[in-house]
Design an enzyme around this catalytic site. Structure first.
Site, mmCIF file in Angstrom:
data_model
loop_
_atom_site.group_PDB
_atom_site.id
_atom_site.type_symbol
_atom_site.label_atom_id
_atom_site.label_comp_id
_atom_site.label_asym_id
_atom_site.label_seq_id
_atom_site.Cartn_x
_atom_site.Cartn_y
_atom_site.Cartn_z
ATOM 1 N N GLU A 142 0.920 -1.286 -0.036
ATOM 2 C CA GLU A 142 -0.071 0.012 0.083
ATOM 3 C C GLU A 142 0.891 1.213 0.166
ATOM 4 O O GLU A 142 1.460 1.335 0.897
ATOM 5 C CB GLU A 142 -0.801 -0.020 1.147
ATOM 6 C CG GLU A 142 -2.045 -0.873 1.081
ATOM 7 C CD GLU A 142 -2.919 -0.832 2.425
ATOM 8 O OE1 GLU A 142 -2.654 0.323 3.222
ATOM 9 O OE2 GLU A 142 -3.654 -1.466 2.643
ATOM 10 N N ASP B 142 -5.802 9.540 10.071
ATOM 11 C CA ASP B 142 -4.326 9.220 10.343
ATOM 12 C C ASP B 142 -4.255 9.871 11.775
ATOM 13 O O ASP B 142 -4.099 10.891 12.260
ATOM 14 C CB ASP B 142 -3.235 9.446 9.315
ATOM 15 C CG ASP B 142 -3.601 8.690 8.203
ATOM 16 O OD1 ASP B 142 -3.513 7.431 8.555
ATOM 17 O OD2 ASP B 142 -3.824 9.093 7.036
ATOM 18 N N TYR C 161 -11.059 -4.327 3.222
ATOM 19 C CA TYR C 161 -10.351 -3.858 4.218
ATOM 20 C C TYR C 161 -11.034 -3.709 5.671
ATOM 21 O O TYR C 161 -11.820 -2.796 5.708
ATOM 22 C CB TYR C 161 -9.501 -2.348 4.006
ATOM 23 C CG TYR C 161 -8.219 -2.063 4.843
ATOM 24 C CD1 TYR C 161 -8.249 -2.126 6.141
ATOM 25 C CD2 TYR C 161 -7.301 -1.435 4.145
ATOM 26 C CE1 TYR C 161 -7.272 -1.522 6.903
ATOM 27 C CE2 TYR C 161 -6.079 -0.723 4.841
ATOM 28 C CZ TYR C 161 -6.239 -0.893 6.367
ATOM 29 O OH TYR C 161 -5.260 -0.433 6.922
#
Ligand SMILES: Cc1ncc(COP(=O)(O)O)c(C=O)c1O
Lengths: 414, 276
Positions: free
Chosen positions: B51, B62, B177
């Protein structure tokens, strides 16, 4: 009631205002904002919700606040205006919508009361918010105290520095102020960190967004809560003048006070509107005018105009006014700009500083620096309008919080 | 699609009786020049799928580790064209290793979704994870990627309930995911029992391979998750190594990735000391 072709029936079912708005959030947040949408729809149908909201605005916020005829400002501008065809001096009559008289000193509290009521309906005991000038932080800390909720305010470290009085106020009100050191350390970074906190605490935390931006349904519900400004102004001007105003002017950070004033008038074609963007050092230099100097993009949950480079990286905004120092704008404004219903005018730091002092000297009202941008715009357009025309300016907040910044800009030692 | 590298790699791993190792780094961290060696170190250490993060000024999903990586990359001047160049040269060196771009909508879509999908195709990118485009806004990016034969990899989270899962799966491809914690990257670690429950729930709903990420930092954790999931994603722990060693990070990255891969291999019933 939705009228066909009304400009007041946006957003659509998926939260879009034309090509703007929408829900651009991480999957973790999606279920929560869908739930918020459901709760908000139900609340809107519930007379008890409206009754409690209205009661708090009346008894706690101090609404309705006045619509005040600023005669000395009007006359001062007329003195410098050209003569019209009838030989009479030009210069529209300027009214000020006195949001600065609200409890906590700005329009922000209207929205906070509404969202705190929603938080309570959703069973959330903790609220968070981002803040720039500190006005929304103070308003959120205030309602958190009022509703007995735990409160965390995310504020850019740079803003913590330039808005010290509001930082102290928030702490007095029992909130925890979290200085945000990432990025440009201003409003956009505070919003990033508030989103990061929210995504990690979705189960018990409600995010009180402070402006008419973010993922659907925020732009809509913030607008609806702030529309009390326009509804009151409309009623008041009809009572005083017996007719609608010719022009509305409001400062635009994310756009909540402006859309609150504008929205109830959007279908009145004869009412023109100006949203004032912060042009900072000027559009060639550092500024915060996302419509004048930006392009459509995606940030903080919505598609809207953003200051960005060719790779879609967000560029730093600048304004002397912390509440306008944001590289984006609410999606409904992007749409109103694109369809040409509202004109957006850039006003620089220097122009706002001059108007800040002028309003204090002429009317005995110290405006927030954000609101001073709107006054500066009114100073430009009033002399081009006939003397029998009417402008309503949203005095969105009071300037006590800004006296240090202004003293500093004027080189005055306090 | 002629050669589906993602499907092929998951099949190979399944045959080997172990989970696929999916590793994340940010493109251009610390510099564009240092990135190829780091990508090669991931492959040499035994990563199955890469990735590659597209840096963004405002990486809202994040935590501090990857946020700093984004800022290091942008600070050293990484541009979007550099990222596609990194992808193109990676593809030339590693014809079979799947490469997935991960990032935020604005840098991906600023020139339009068709431009982006076209660049991905040309560069040999296999899939895209766009953190802030949920199924509700699929029209922004999904149609262009599908038309270009690029997988749009969707995220399922602990808050994605049974009612919502079909919407997430509709249009998802490549793999699913599973974000193991409701939160940002690199922070908390998910409880193993919760991961197992979630993977079982997802497997009942889709035939797509399930990769689990967010908060996986150690070989032990990777091994535990690898026992139930088809893939294990490790990001912040690698990005931290790059943060500490900068331009000289590649050998340290390789060593760490090899330890993760070793732990996944050890799960295999026919465990043997090989790399794919
Ligand atoms: C007094 C005042 N006016 C205007 C603004 C700008 O926000 P908005 O555009 O949402 O009204 C702020 C923001 O802090 C403010 O404090």
């Amino acid at each position: 009631m939705t009228i066909k072709n009304s400009l007041r029936s946006q957003p659509d079912a998926s939260g879009h205002f034309g090509s703007f708005g929408g829900r651009y959030v991480a999957e973790t947040l999606m279920p929560l904002i869908l739930e918020l949408e459901k709760v908000y729809k139900a609340a809107r149908q519930d007379p008890e919700f409206d009754a409690e909201f209205t009661q708090l605005l009346r008894t706690y916020v101090g609404r309705p606040n006045p619509l005040y005829y600023a005669q000395r400002l009007t006359e001062a501008l007329r003195a410098g205006a050209p003569e019209g065809p009838n030989g009479q001096k030009k210069g529209a009559k300027i009214y000020l919508k006195r949001e600065e008289l609200n409890h906590t000193g700005a329009h922000k509290i209207n929205n906070c009361i509404g969202q705190a009521l929603l938080a309570r309906r959703m069973g959330k005991k903790k609220v968070i918010a981002e803040t720039g000038a500190g006005q929304h932080g103070v308003a959120t800390a205030t309602v958190a105290a009022l509703f007995g909720m735990e409160c965390k305010i995310f504020m850019g470290a740079k803003d913590v520095e330039r808005q010290k009085p509001n930082v102290f106020r928030m702490k007095l009100l029992g909130a925890e102020v979290v200085p945000v050191v990432s990025g440009s350390q201003t409003l956009k970074d505070a919003m990033n960190d508030a989103l990061r906190h929210w995504v990690s605490n979705v189960h018990d935390t409600f995010y009180i967004i402070g402006t008419a931006a973010g993922p659907h349904p925020y732009p809509e519900l913030v607008r609806d809560f702030q529309s009390i400004i326009g509804r009151e102004a409309r009623e008041q001007i009809l009572e005083i003048e017996g007719r609608l105003p010719d022009m509305l002017i409001a400062p635009v950070g994310g756009g909540s006070n402006a859309i609150g004033l504008f929205h109830p008038f959007l279908d009145d074609a004869e009412v023109k509107m100006i949203g004032v963007e912060a042009a900072g050092e000027g559009l060639q230099g550092k500024h915060a005018a996302s419509l004048a100097g930006g392009a459509s993009g995606i940030l903080h949950g919505n598609r809207t105009y953003l200051l960005q480079d060719e790779d879609g990286q967000i560029t730093e905004a600048h304004s002397i006014s912390a509440g306008l120092d944001y590289p984006g704008i609410g999606p409904e404004h992007s749409w109103l700009h694109e369809i040409g219903r509202v004109e957006y005018m850039p006003i620089t730091d220097d122009e706002a500083l001059a108007s800040f002092q002028k309003l204090a000297a002429l009317e005995g009202i110290i405006p927030a620096l954000e609101s001073a941008h709107a006054i500066a715009s009114a100073e430009k357009v009033a002399p081009t309008m006939d003397a029998d025309q009417i402008i309503v300016v949203n005095l969105s907040g009071r300037g006590d919080k800004d006296i240090f910044t202004v003293a500093d800009a004027l080189g005055v030692e306090m | 699609m002629t050669a589906d590298r993602l499907a092929a790699r998951f099949a190979t791993c399944k045959e080997a009786g172990r989970a696929a190792l999916v590793t994340f780094v940010t493109a251009g961290d610390p510099t564009v020049a240092a990135t190829p060696a780091i990508l090669d170190a991931l492959v040499a250490g035994g990563a199955d799928i890469i990735e590659l993060g597209m840096p963004f000024t405002d990486p809202m999903a994040d935590g501090p580790a990857i946020e700093l990586a984004n800022l290091r990359s942008l600070g050293s001047g990484t541009k979007t064209r550099d990222i596609f160049h990194l992808a193109t040269t990676f593809r030339a060196r590693h014809p079979h290793t799947p490469l997935v771009l991960m990032g935020y909508a604005n840098p991906m879509l600023v020139r339009g979704s068709e431009w982006f999908a076209g660049q991905c195709r040309q560069a040999g990118v296999d899939g895209v994870i766009c953190v802030d485009v949920p199924p509700e806004e699929d029209a922004e990016i999904g149609p262009a990627l599908r038309a270009a034969g690029i997988h749009l990899i969707r995220l399922a989270t602990p808050t994605t309930d049974a009612a919502r899962l079909p919407a997430v799966l509709d249009g998802a491809s490549g793999f699913l995911y599973h974000v193991a914690v409701a939160g940002i990257t690199g922070k908390q670690q998910a409880a193993q029992a919760a991961v197992e429950q979630a993977v079982a729930r997802l497997k009942a709903a889709t035939d797509l391979p399930i990769a689990v990420g967010f908060g996986v930092r150690s070989a032990e954790q990777a091994a535990a998750i690898g026992r139930v999931a088809d893939g294990v994603v490790v990001g912040s722990a690698i990005v931290d190594i790059i943060g500490s060693h900068g331009d000289a990070a590649a050998p340290f990255v390789q060593e760490f990735v090899a330890s993760l891969r070793g732990a996944l291999n050890a799960n295999s019933p026919h465990y043997r000391e090989t790399t794919a």
